[in-house]
Motif scaffolding. Sequence first.
Motif, PDB file in Angstrom:
ATOM      1  N   VAL A 122       0.845  -1.183   0.000  1.00 48.66           N
ATOM      2  CA  VAL A 122       0.000   0.000   0.000  1.00 48.66           C
ATOM      3  C   VAL A 122       0.884   1.237   0.000  1.00 48.66           C
ATOM      4  CG1 VAL A 122      -1.743   1.293   1.292  1.00 48.66           C
ATOM      5  CG2 VAL A 122      -1.819  -1.210   1.251  1.00 48.66           C
ATOM      6  N   PHE A 123       0.648   2.130  -0.973  1.00 51.84           N
ATOM      7  CA  PHE A 123       1.339   3.411  -1.001  1.00 51.84           C
ATOM      8  C   PHE A 123       0.467   4.419  -0.262  1.00 51.84           C
ATOM      9  CE2 PHE A 123       2.873   1.354  -4.885  1.00 51.84           C
ATOM     10  CZ  PHE A 123       4.239   1.445  -4.678  1.00 51.84           C
ATOM     11  N   LEU A 124       1.023   5.088   0.705  1.00 54.04           N
ATOM     12  CA  LEU A 124       0.266   6.079   1.460  1.00 54.04           C
ATOM     13  C   LEU A 124      -0.035   7.288   0.583  1.00 54.04           C
ATOM     14  CD1 LEU A 124       2.247   5.903   4.815  1.00 54.04           C
ATOM     15  CD2 LEU A 124       0.128   4.744   4.214  1.00 54.04           C
ATOM     16  N   VAL A 125      -1.118   7.975   0.879  1.00 54.90           N
ATOM     17  CA  VAL A 125      -1.513   9.156   0.114  1.00 54.90           C
ATOM     18  C   VAL A 125      -0.373  10.168   0.109  1.00 54.90           C
ATOM     19  CG1 VAL A 125      -3.110  11.098   0.032  1.00 54.90           C
ATOM     20  CG2 VAL A 125      -3.949   8.831   0.644  1.00 54.90           C
ATOM     21  N   GLY A 126      -0.017  10.655  -1.082  1.00 50.31           N
ATOM     22  CA  GLY A 126       1.024  11.670  -1.221  1.00 50.31           C
ATOM     23  C   GLY A 126       2.435  11.125  -1.283  1.00 50.31           C
ATOM     24  N   LEU A 127       2.601   9.823  -1.139  1.00 57.55           N
ATOM     25  CA  LEU A 127       3.937   9.229  -1.158  1.00 57.55           C
ATOM     26  C   LEU A 127       4.428   9.097  -2.594  1.00 57.55           C
ATOM     27  CD1 LEU A 127       6.192   7.760   0.509  1.00 57.55           C
ATOM     28  CD2 LEU A 127       4.951   5.657   0.051  1.00 57.55           C
ATOM     29  N   VAL A 128       5.578   9.667  -2.879  1.00 55.67           N
ATOM     30  CA  VAL A 128       6.168   9.540  -4.209  1.00 55.67           C
ATOM     31  C   VAL A 128       6.757   8.140  -4.314  1.00 55.67           C
ATOM     32  CG1 VAL A 128       7.937  10.408  -5.776  1.00 55.67           C
ATOM     33  CG2 VAL A 128       6.675  11.985  -4.322  1.00 55.67           C
ATOM     34  N   HIS A 129       6.496   7.457  -5.434  1.00 58.10           N
ATOM     35  CA  HIS A 129       6.953   6.080  -5.561  1.00 58.10           C
ATOM     36  C   HIS A 129       7.195   5.720  -7.021  1.00 58.10           C
ATOM     37  CE1 HIS A 129       2.604   6.091  -6.018  1.00 58.10           C
ATOM     38  NE2 HIS A 129       2.768   5.089  -6.853  1.00 58.10           N
ATOM     39  N   PHE A 130       7.937   4.648  -7.212  1.00 56.82           N
ATOM     40  CA  PHE A 130       8.105   4.070  -8.540  1.00 56.82           C
ATOM     41  C   PHE A 130       8.346   2.582  -8.378  1.00 56.82           C
ATOM     42  CE2 PHE A 130      12.464   4.763  -7.345  1.00 56.82           C
ATOM     43  CZ  PHE A 130      13.198   3.789  -7.995  1.00 56.82           C
ATOM     44  N   LYS A 131       8.115   1.857  -9.457  1.00 53.33           N
ATOM     45  CA  LYS A 131       8.302   0.410  -9.428  1.00 53.33           C
ATOM     46  C   LYS A 131       9.302   0.024 -10.504  1.00 53.33           C
ATOM     47  CE  LYS A 131       3.790   0.437  -9.848  1.00 53.33           C
ATOM     48  NZ  LYS A 131       3.726   1.814  -9.597  1.00 53.33           N
ATOM     49  N   CYS A 132      10.022  -1.057 -10.266  1.00 51.68           N
ATOM     50  CA  CYS A 132      11.008  -1.548 -11.225  1.00 51.68           C
ATOM     51  C   CYS A 132      10.996  -3.067 -11.189  1.00 51.68           C
ATOM     52  CB  CYS A 132      12.389  -1.016 -10.859  1.00 51.68           C
ATOM     53  SG  CYS A 132      13.707  -1.626 -11.926  1.00 51.68           S
ATOM     54  N   ASN A 133      10.834  -3.700 -12.335  1.00 50.27           N
ATOM     55  CA  ASN A 133      10.857  -5.156 -12.416  1.00 50.27           C
ATOM     56  C   ASN A 133      12.313  -5.615 -12.435  1.00 50.27           C
ATOM     57  OD1 ASN A 133      10.547  -7.849 -12.926  1.00 50.27           O
ATOM     58  ND2 ASN A 133       9.463  -7.613 -14.854  1.00 50.27           N
ATOM     59  N   VAL A 134      12.762  -6.251 -11.362  1.00 51.20           N
ATOM     60  CA  VAL A 134      14.151  -6.705 -11.271  1.00 51.20           C
ATOM     61  C   VAL A 134      14.310  -8.153 -11.720  1.00 51.20           C
ATOM     62  CG1 VAL A 134      14.745  -5.082  -9.432  1.00 51.20           C
ATOM     63  CG2 VAL A 134      13.887  -7.351  -8.828  1.00 51.20           C
ATOM     64  N   GLY A 135      13.200  -8.764 -12.120  1.00 51.42           N
ATOM     65  CA  GLY A 135      13.239 -10.161 -12.554  1.00 51.42           C
ATOM     66  C   GLY A 135      13.327 -10.280 -14.064  1.00 51.42           C
ATOM     67  N   TYR A 136      13.081 -11.475 -14.548  1.00 47.22           N
ATOM     68  CA  TYR A 136      13.194 -11.769 -15.977  1.00 47.22           C
ATOM     69  C   TYR A 136      11.850 -12.145 -16.611  1.00 47.22           C
ATOM     70  CZ  TYR A 136      18.118 -11.778 -14.852  1.00 47.22           C
ATOM     71  OH  TYR A 136      19.366 -11.419 -14.427  1.00 47.22           O
ATOM     72  N   SER A 137      10.795 -12.156 -15.818  1.00 45.81           N
ATOM     73  CA  SER A 137       9.482 -12.518 -16.359  1.00 45.81           C
ATOM     74  C   SER A 137       8.564 -11.290 -16.336  1.00 45.81           C
ATOM     75  CB  SER A 137       8.865 -13.651 -15.537  1.00 45.81           C
ATOM     76  OG  SER A 137       8.705 -13.254 -14.192  1.00 45.81           O
ATOM     77  N   ASN A 138       7.429 -11.409 -17.010  1.00 48.81           N
ATOM     78  CA  ASN A 138       6.461 -10.318 -17.026  1.00 48.81           C
ATOM     79  C   ASN A 138       5.840 -10.142 -15.648  1.00 48.81           C
ATOM     80  OD1 ASN A 138       6.866  -9.872 -19.747  1.00 48.81           O
ATOM     81  ND2 ASN A 138       5.233 -11.263 -20.367  1.00 48.81           N
ATOM     82  N   VAL A 139       5.378  -8.931 -15.379  1.00 39.16           N
ATOM     83  CA  VAL A 139       4.759  -8.605 -14.100  1.00 39.16           C
ATOM     84  C   VAL A 139       3.396  -7.992 -14.356  1.00 39.16           C
ATOM     85  CG1 VAL A 139       4.950  -7.155 -12.053  1.00 39.16           C
ATOM     86  CG2 VAL A 139       6.984  -8.208 -13.003  1.00 39.16           C
ATOM     87  N   VAL A 140       2.434  -8.324 -13.506  1.00 40.64           N
ATOM     88  CA  VAL A 140       1.117  -7.714 -13.571  1.00 40.64           C
ATOM     89  C   VAL A 140       0.869  -7.032 -12.235  1.00 40.64           C
ATOM     90  CG1 VAL A 140      -1.361  -8.136 -13.745  1.00 40.64           C
ATOM     91  CG2 VAL A 140       0.227  -9.455 -15.163  1.00 40.64           C
ATOM     92  N   ALA A 141       0.462  -5.764 -12.293  1.00 41.62           N
ATOM     93  CA  ALA A 141       0.140  -5.021 -11.073  1.00 41.62           C
ATOM     94  C   ALA A 141      -1.295  -4.543 -11.160  1.00 41.62           C
ATOM     95  CB  ALA A 141       1.081  -3.837 -10.915  1.00 41.62           C
ATOM     96  N   ILE A 142      -2.018  -4.666 -10.077  1.00 37.40           N
ATOM     97  CA  ILE A 142      -3.381  -4.169 -10.000  1.00 37.40           C
ATOM     98  C   ILE A 142      -3.358  -2.959  -9.074  1.00 37.40           C
ATOM     99  CG2 ILE A 142      -5.742  -4.666  -9.299  1.00 37.40           C
ATOM    100  CD1 ILE A 142      -5.096  -7.642  -9.936  1.00 37.40           C
TER     101      ILE A 142
END
Length: 77
Positions: free
Chosen positions: A10-30
């Motif tokens: 859970v990202f808190l309201v107002g929290l700056v964030h980013f995601k990075c796939n460090v693996g070798y397979s596809n990723v799905v995010a909801i």
Amino acid sequence: MVLKKGDVFVFLVGLVHFKCNVGYSNVVAIVAFSSQNLGVVTIANTAFGSNPAIVTDMLAKAFQAEKKIVKQLQSTF
């Protein structure tokens, strides 16, 4: 933080964030928001003008920019 299959974060309201796939397979995010009226978030002010400042190395990686460019952006706030 490294998330594995089935993990929730859970990202808190107002929290700056980013995601990075460090693996070798596809990723799905909801993604879900807590409101249909999200308001306006100005990334430049939040990322480069925060007090205390966000670490330059982290911003450079997040925006795929050179550290000198990030420092220049931070100096304008």
